[in-house]
Every structure is written in structure tokens, then in C-alpha cells.
Design a protein around this motif. Structure first.
Motif, PDB file in Angstrom:
ATOM      1  N   GLU A  72       0.826  -1.198   0.000  1.00 45.57           N
ATOM      2  CA  GLU A  72       0.000   0.000   0.000  1.00 45.57           C
ATOM      3  C   GLU A  72       0.867   1.258   0.000  1.00 45.57           C
ATOM      4  OE1 GLU A  72      -3.648   2.148   0.150  1.00 45.57           O
ATOM      5  OE2 GLU A  72      -3.181   0.061  -0.349  1.00 45.57           O
ATOM      6  N   GLN A  73       2.008   1.195   0.697  1.00 37.86           N
ATOM      7  CA  GLN A  73       2.898   2.348   0.794  1.00 37.86           C
ATOM      8  C   GLN A  73       3.871   2.445  -0.379  1.00 37.86           C
ATOM      9  OE1 GLN A  73       4.551   1.305   4.633  1.00 37.86           O
ATOM     10  NE2 GLN A  73       3.470   2.990   5.634  1.00 37.86           N
ATOM     11  N   GLN A  74       4.081   1.336  -1.081  1.00 44.46           N
ATOM     12  CA  GLN A  74       5.112   1.277  -2.121  1.00 44.46           C
ATOM     13  C   GLN A  74       4.882   2.319  -3.212  1.00 44.46           C
ATOM     14  OE1 GLN A  74       5.510  -2.593  -3.987  1.00 44.46           O
ATOM     15  NE2 GLN A  74       7.712  -2.494  -3.744  1.00 44.46           N
ATOM     16  N   GLY A  75       5.935   3.012  -3.512  1.00 43.11           N
ATOM     17  CA  GLY A  75       5.865   4.009  -4.580  1.00 43.11           C
ATOM     18  C   GLY A  75       5.160   5.295  -4.178  1.00 43.11           C
ATOM     19  N   ASP A  76       4.864   5.434  -2.881  1.00 45.45           N
ATOM     20  CA  ASP A  76       4.198   6.653  -2.421  1.00 45.45           C
ATOM     21  C   ASP A  76       4.938   7.169  -1.195  1.00 45.45           C
ATOM     22  OD1 ASP A  76       2.301   8.515  -1.177  1.00 45.45           O
ATOM     23  OD2 ASP A  76       0.866   7.719  -2.627  1.00 45.45           O
ATOM     24  N   MET A  77       5.388   8.390  -1.248  1.00 44.72           N
ATOM     25  CA  MET A  77       6.170   8.957  -0.149  1.00 44.72           C
ATOM     26  C   MET A  77       5.276   9.341   1.041  1.00 44.72           C
ATOM     27  SD  MET A  77       9.135   8.608  -1.223  1.00 44.72           S
ATOM     28  CE  MET A  77      10.043   9.492   0.037  1.00 44.72           C
ATOM     29  N   ASN A  78       3.958   9.344   0.835  1.00 47.43           N
ATOM     30  CA  ASN A  78       3.037   9.720   1.903  1.00 47.43           C
ATOM     31  C   ASN A  78       2.743   8.507   2.782  1.00 47.43           C
ATOM     32  OD1 ASN A  78       1.095  10.729   3.549  1.00 47.43           O
ATOM     33  ND2 ASN A  78      -0.403  11.175   1.936  1.00 47.43           N
ATOM     34  N   SER A  79       3.370   8.444   3.941  1.00 47.32           N
ATOM     35  CA  SER A  79       3.234   7.276   4.812  1.00 47.32           C
ATOM     36  C   SER A  79       1.814   7.086   5.324  1.00 47.32           C
ATOM     37  CB  SER A  79       4.182   7.399   6.013  1.00 47.32           C
ATOM     38  OG  SER A  79       3.866   8.540   6.779  1.00 47.32           O
ATOM     39  N   SER A  80       0.965   8.120   5.210  1.00 41.22           N
ATOM     40  CA  SER A  80      -0.410   7.998   5.698  1.00 41.22           C
ATOM     41  C   SER A  80      -1.220   7.005   4.866  1.00 41.22           C
ATOM     42  CB  SER A  80      -1.109   9.359   5.692  1.00 41.22           C
ATOM     43  OG  SER A  80      -1.267   9.839   4.371  1.00 41.22           O
ATOM     44  N   LYS A  81      -0.681   6.609   3.687  1.00 40.25           N
ATOM     45  CA  LYS A  81      -1.395   5.645   2.865  1.00 40.25           C
ATOM     46  C   LYS A  81      -1.399   4.273   3.506  1.00 40.25           C
ATOM     47  CE  LYS A  81      -2.215   5.407  -1.241  1.00 40.25           C
ATOM     48  NZ  LYS A  81      -2.312   5.111  -2.672  1.00 40.25           N
ATOM     49  N   GLY A  82      -0.436   4.005   4.372  1.00 39.07           N
ATOM     50  CA  GLY A  82      -0.380   2.716   5.035  1.00 39.07           C
ATOM     51  C   GLY A  82      -0.606   2.843   6.524  1.00 39.07           C
ATOM     52  N   MET A  83      -0.331   1.749   7.223  1.00 37.01           N
ATOM     53  CA  MET A  83      -0.460   1.757   8.683  1.00 37.01           C
ATOM     54  C   MET A  83       0.879   2.083   9.315  1.00 37.01           C
ATOM     55  SD  MET A  83      -2.608  -1.621   9.723  1.00 37.01           S
ATOM     56  CE  MET A  83      -4.104  -2.133   8.905  1.00 37.01           C
ATOM     57  N   SER A  84       0.836   2.794  10.426  1.00 35.91           N
ATOM     58  CA  SER A  84       2.037   3.027  11.221  1.00 35.91           C
ATOM     59  C   SER A  84       2.292   1.785  12.084  1.00 35.91           C
ATOM     60  CB  SER A  84       1.834   4.245  12.120  1.00 35.91           C
ATOM     61  OG  SER A  84       0.819   3.978  13.085  1.00 35.91           O
ATOM     62  N   THR A  85       3.458   1.749  12.740  1.00 33.21           N
ATOM     63  CA  THR A  85       3.750   0.646  13.658  1.00 33.21           C
ATOM     64  C   THR A  85       2.697   0.583  14.757  1.00 33.21           C
ATOM     65  OG1 THR A  85       6.121   0.809  13.230  1.00 33.21           O
ATOM     66  CG2 THR A  85       5.454  -0.321  15.246  1.00 33.21           C
ATOM     67  N   GLU A  86       2.270   1.752  15.237  1.00 30.76           N
ATOM     68  CA  GLU A  86       1.227   1.788  16.269  1.00 30.76           C
ATOM     69  C   GLU A  86      -0.072   1.186  15.763  1.00 30.76           C
ATOM     70  OE1 GLU A  86       1.254   2.812  19.616  1.00 30.76           O
ATOM     71  OE2 GLU A  86       3.380   2.575  19.184  1.00 30.76           O
ATOM     72  N   ASP A  87      -0.410   1.465  14.489  1.00 27.71           N
ATOM     73  CA  ASP A  87      -1.622   0.887  13.899  1.00 27.71           C
ATOM     74  C   ASP A  87      -1.524  -0.635  13.851  1.00 27.71           C
ATOM     75  OD1 ASP A  87      -2.860   3.312  13.453  1.00 27.71           O
ATOM     76  OD2 ASP A  87      -2.071   3.533  11.417  1.00 27.71           O
ATOM     77  N   VAL A  88      -0.349  -1.151  13.451  1.00 31.47           N
ATOM     78  CA  VAL A  88      -0.156  -2.603  13.366  1.00 31.47           C
ATOM     79  C   VAL A  88      -0.286  -3.237  14.747  1.00 31.47           C
ATOM     80  CG1 VAL A  88       1.464  -4.447  12.736  1.00 31.47           C
ATOM     81  CG2 VAL A  88       1.286  -2.408  11.291  1.00 31.47           C
ATOM     82  N   ILE A  89       0.271  -2.562  15.758  1.00 33.29           N
ATOM     83  CA  ILE A  89       0.148  -3.054  17.140  1.00 33.29           C
ATOM     84  C   ILE A  89      -1.325  -3.134  17.541  1.00 33.29           C
ATOM     85  CG2 ILE A  89       0.530  -2.439  19.568  1.00 33.29           C
ATOM     86  CD1 ILE A  89       3.273  -1.341  18.729  1.00 33.29           C
ATOM     87  N   GLU A  90      -2.096  -2.111  17.197  1.00 34.29           N
ATOM     88  CA  GLU A  90      -3.520  -2.104  17.542  1.00 34.29           C
ATOM     89  C   GLU A  90      -4.260  -3.251  16.864  1.00 34.29           C
ATOM     90  OE1 GLU A  90      -4.973   1.757  16.567  1.00 34.29           O
ATOM     91  OE2 GLU A  90      -3.986   2.745  18.249  1.00 34.29           O
ATOM     92  N   GLU A  91      -3.920  -3.524  15.595  1.00 30.58           N
ATOM     93  CA  GLU A  91      -4.592  -4.617  14.891  1.00 30.58           C
ATOM     94  C   GLU A  91      -4.189  -5.980  15.477  1.00 30.58           C
ATOM     95  OE1 GLU A  91      -7.056  -4.215  13.191  1.00 30.58           O
ATOM     96  OE2 GLU A  91      -6.896  -2.115  12.598  1.00 30.58           O
ATOM     97  N   CYS A  92      -2.942  -6.121  15.886  1.00 25.92           N
ATOM     98  CA  CYS A  92      -2.520  -7.360  16.556  1.00 25.92           C
ATOM     99  C   CYS A  92      -3.284  -7.538  17.863  1.00 25.92           C
ATOM    100  CB  CYS A  92      -1.016  -7.338  16.826  1.00 25.92           C
ATOM    101  SG  CYS A  92       0.006  -7.508  15.346  1.00 25.92           S
TER     102      CYS A  92
END
Length: 516
Positions: free
Chosen positions: A300-320
Motif C-alpha cells: 500500500e505504501q510502495q511508490g508513495d512517499m506519503n506514509s499515511s497511505k499505510g499503517m504506522s507501527t502503532e496501527d499494526v500493534i492495535e490490529e494485533c
């Protein structure tokens, strides 16, 4: 003017302002809202200062749960006697006060569909409190763009083809449980087990393997701590709803909640960072939920400099974190109630066993075979109807039209699943009876108005539905291959909801007998 008087005024004015604001929140506004709703024909128990109807609800619940109930499926008077009384009095719509927060409970099918379809976007999930964030956030608590982003990134991890690859891990965990049973039954061929504890342990193992793969043991520790956190959070939830500042008092329990919160987050962060290093070194594991999630997030983040397109580490922790509740607790609870119900209805246990033997025999269940288990599926759908977990809650952030009613800003709307799944108008006169045959032609034809929400609804259907059903069918099939089960004489029937899932209050002691 004397400087002392000025100082006194400077101190008194802010205090007076906050006192007036508090009085508005805990008295003036609730009474105004109550009057507005009464004028529209929405009634309930009157608002009581500060606590709303919480005190009477707690007292009624305490009495109802002081002893077991007869062995049948009509447990709603015991689960929440105040709600049962209000529903009997006001039928399709009634008002309840959760502290100073108004909750309009909806039992009318047309209004329920209007709320849950949410076409105008005005019925939102309630904002999760800072206190509940100590337990779990993630996809199930989001709305709007954040929900859409997380759903898109998580979707590939729960694709059917990916779930097929996890079947072997599920089967291995189930075989370990059955091997333990074999040892415990010994020469007598039978033993008594608390099936709820067995299934919680099993689903914890299954989800740890499915979610974290090679980090299985670390995942087990996380889930163990989260289960404790769930109990600590929900035993105090009612008090904290009324007095939010109580969470800041450094009691032993509050300190334990914070300790678990930070321990879990640090453990998950360590697992994620370890996995990131493996990805960078070319040793990626893309066959477990965490690996699939990270791969999807990276794409999702590949090829896009805007990190908001994907999840942050905190987001991944929340999903786990949310894997625990959505993946372990609800699945273990479904297995527990299915086992209890099949001991109450041995004819259906035998029908399910006969089907498993005809389709699978004594072989290892294959993915396609699990989907052929029509009777098992009917049984699971009926258990989900009679023993659903939780209720659906939405909230308004402005005055909102609902049918012919105008719902005030800040009001919550509650759809109590246990009640609507027993509505005789939707399900027929046998709504309180266990009858899997009602699902013989599928879910869509089982009830009038399709008042059935075990996994969600419409476009918001639970992402983990297939994940849970595959697990449950596999476990049930393997148990039916080797064991029969019956209720222990020590079993006491007492469905209760201490947190977000329906639990057997007195445990679930069951006698398992090895088949020859």
C-alpha cells in the motif's frame, strides 16, 4: 477593590464555571433530553442524578445472577432483567440511562436497518474511551476513512486462499488438545473437563500460530495478558463510565492495567520489529496474519512517499491487539456454547457426528469437506442466534432523524442481539427453541426481515467471519470423530456477560467419552 477580593474572585469564577458546566452535564442536559424523547413517545426509567439507571441495573443483575437458571435457552430475563422489563413494557423502543448518557434501545426491524445501513453516515460507532483503549482498539472500533484504510490493508490476510494455508496449523493445535484428552480419559475412556478453559487454551494456541507463526510462544504470552486485561477493564467499566477520573487513582488494579498495557505493546513492538528485520534480510514469513498484514501494508505504501497511505507501527500493534478479542475470545465462546448446546440436544450431536463420518470419516478434515458440513453449519448458525455476543451500539453527533423520531446529539442507539434474535415476529413461535432446521435453506430465508447479526451486517460484515467458522468447524469435526460429550452433573446453567462476550457464569464442566 481590595487585592484579596480580586484574588478570591479570580479563584471563585473558574470554580463556579466548572460547577455549572458539571451541573449542566449531569442534570440539566439529561432532563432536557428525557423530556424531548418523552414528547416523541420514547419512554423508559426516569433519569437519576449522576448514575442514571446504573444503580438499579446493577442491583437487579446481582439478584438475577445470584443463582443458576433452569436448563433452557431463554436466559434474557437473567442476563439483564432491567432491559427485559423495559422491552416487555415498551415493546419496540425504550430509553435507558448509562450515567448521564441516554441510550435508546431499538427493537423495531425498520429502525434497526436504518441505523445499521447508516447511508447518511450519521450513526457512528461511539468514541472509544481512554480507559477502553488500554484493552483494544483496531478495525472494529473505527469509522470513516480510517476504517476503510485498515479494512483494505487487512483484507488480503483473510482471503479464503490464505486461510486454507492455515488449516494445517489449526489441525495440529486441535490434535494436541485431543491427545491431552486421550491421556486424561485413560483406561476408563471418559473424564470431566471445563470445556470453556479447554477451548480458550486451544484458540489461543491456534491464533498464536496463525497470527505470529514462528513467534508462537511470544504470541501466547500476549494473549494471556490480554485476557487478564479484558477482565480487569470490564469489572470496572460501569464505575469508570460515571467517574472517569477513577482510572487515574494509583490503585493496585489500575497499576496492573497499565503494566499489562505497556508490556503487551512492548512485546508486540518487539515481534513486529523482528519481523521487519526478517523482511529486510529476505527471510519474510508471509503465511501468517502478521506477515500477510505487513506485506499488504508495504504494498500500500510502495511508490508513495506519503506514509499515511499505510499503517504506522502503532496501527499494526492495535490490529494485533484486536486479533485477540476478535480471533480468540469470540471463537472460544462459540465453541463453548456449541458444546453445551449439543449436550442439551444429543439428537443433534448425533446428527452432526453422522454427517462428519459420512463426509470426512476418520481422515484429516480437508478445507472443501468442511464447507460440505451442512448440518454442522446449521447448528453453528442456530447457536450464534441463541448465544450471540454483545450488542450493536451507535451514536449521534448531532440531532438526527430516525424514522419518525428525532434523536438528540450525543445519544447512543443500542440493538440488543439476544432480544432481536428471539423476536417471535421475525423467528416464529419457536424462537426460544433450539431448531437448526430453520437454517436449512441458508441464513437469508431463516427469518422474516433477516433480523440476524452474529458477525455484523452489510458492507461491515466481520472480516474474520470465515477465519472463525473454519476454526470452529475443524475443531468440532475432529472432536465428533473421536468423542461424544454430555453435561456433567455439576454443570449449572448461567449465561452472563461480564465483558463483551457471553460466558457461562459457573464454568462449563462436560464429560467427554472416547468413541470405540
Amino acid at each position: 477593590m481590595d487585592i484579596a477580593v480580586l484574588i478570591a474572585l479570580a479563584v471563585c469564577f473558574p470554580i463556579a464555571f466548572w460547577c455549572l458546566k458539571l451541573l449542566y452535564f449531569v442534570w440539566w442536559r439529561p432532563k432536557t433530553v428525557e423530556n424531548e424523547l418523552r414528547q416523541q413517545g420514547i419512554y423508559g426509567r426516569p433519569y437519576r442524578f449522576l448514575f442514571g439507571n446504573l444503580k438499579e441495573m446493577i442491583e437487579m443483575n446481582k439478584i438475577a445472577k445470584s443463582k443458576p437458571m433452569p436448563l433452557h435457552h431463554d436466559y434474557t430475563p437473567r442476563l439483564n432483567p432491567l432491559f427485559y422489563e423495559l422491552a416487555a413494557t415498551y415493546k419496540k423502543l425504550y430509553l435507558f440511562w448509562l450515567g448521564p448518557i441516554p441510550r435508546v434501545t431499538i427493537l423495531d426491524p425498520k429502525l434497526i436497518k436504518e441505523v445499521l445501513s447508516n447511508k447518511s453516515g450519521e450513526f457512528r460507532k461511539p468514541k472509544i474511551s481512554a480507559f477502553l483503549k488500554l484493552f483494544v482498539t483496531g478495525l472494529g472500533t473505527y469509522d470513516g476513512e480510517k476504517w476503510a484504510k485498515h479494512r483494505k490493508i487487512l483484507n488480503p490476510a483473510f482471503h479464503m486462499e490464505k486461510l486454507k494455508l492455515m488449516l494445517g496449523a489449526f489441525a495440529h493445535c486441535t490434535e494436541d488438545m485431543i491427545s491431552r484428552w486421550d491421556k486424561q480419559t485413560g483406561s476408563t475412556g471418559s473424564c470431566e473437563l471445563d470445556i470453556s478453559q479447554e477451548f480458550h487454551s486451544l484458540t489461543g494456541d491456534m491464533l498464536s500460530k496463525a497470527a505470529f507463526g514462528s513467534n508462537f510462544e511470544e504470541g501466547k504470552l500476549v494473549f494471556s495478558l490480554l485476557r487478564e486485561q479484558c477482565e480487569l477493564i470490564f469489572t470496572a467499566k460501569l464505575a469508570i463510565n460515571v467517574f472517569p477520573w477513577l482510572r487515574f487513582v494509583p490503585t493496585k488494579t489500575n497499576r496492573r492495567r497499565l503494566y499489562i498495557y505497556y508490556t503487551v505493546r512492548n512485546s508486540l513492538k518487539g515481534i513486529i520489529e523482528k519481523r521487519e528485520k526478517e523482511v529486510q534480510s529476505g527471510k519474510a514469513h508471509n503465511d501468517d496474519l502478521l506477515g500477510l498484514l505487513m506485506k499488504s501494508n508495504q504494498e500500500e505504501q510502495q511508490g508513495d512517499m506519503n506514509s499515511s497511505k499505510g499503517m504506522s507501527t502503532e496501527d499494526v500493534i492495535e490490529e494485533c491487539n484486536s486479533f485477540y478479542f476478535a480471533g480468540q475470545e469470540t471463537t472460544a465462546t462459540l465453541l463453548t456454547w456449541t458444546a453445551i448446546v449439543l449436550t442439551m440436544h444429543p439428537d443433534w450431536q448425533e446428527k452432526a457426528r453422522k454427517e462428519v463420518r459420512e463426509i470426512i470419516g476418520k481422515d484429516e478434515p480437508k478445507f472443501d469437506q468442511l464447507n460440505q458440513l451442512k448440518i454442522v453449519t446449521m447448528i453453528l448458525n442456530e447457536v450464534l442466534r441463541l448465544y450471540p455476543s454483545g450488542s450493536l451500539v451507535r451514536e449521534t453527533n448531532k440531532k438526527t432523524k430516525l424514522g419518525e423520531y428525532t434523536i438528540p446529539s450525543g445519544a447512543q442507539l443500542l440493538v440488543p442481539l439476544q432480544t432481536i434474535h428471539r423476536d417471535t415476529e421475525a423467528w416464529g413461535e419457536d424462537a426460544l427453541i433450539f431448531n437448526p432446521e430453520r437454517f436449512s435453506e441458508g441464513v437469508s430465508k431463516a427469518a422474516k426481515d433477516l433480523m440476524y447479526f452474529p458477525f455484523g451486517w452489510g458492507s461491515r460484515i466481520c472480516l474474520g467471519m470465515n477465519f472463525a467458522m473454519i476454526q470452529v468447524k475443524l475443531v468440532l469435526a475432529k472432536i465428533l470423530q473421536y468423542y461424544s460429550f454430555e453435561l456433567s452433573p455439576s454443570y449449572a446453567h448461567g449465561p452472563t456477560m461480564p465483558a463483551l462476550v457471553l460466558q457461562p457464569q459457573y464454568g462449563a464442566p462436560i464429560i467427554v467419552r472416547k468413541l470405540s
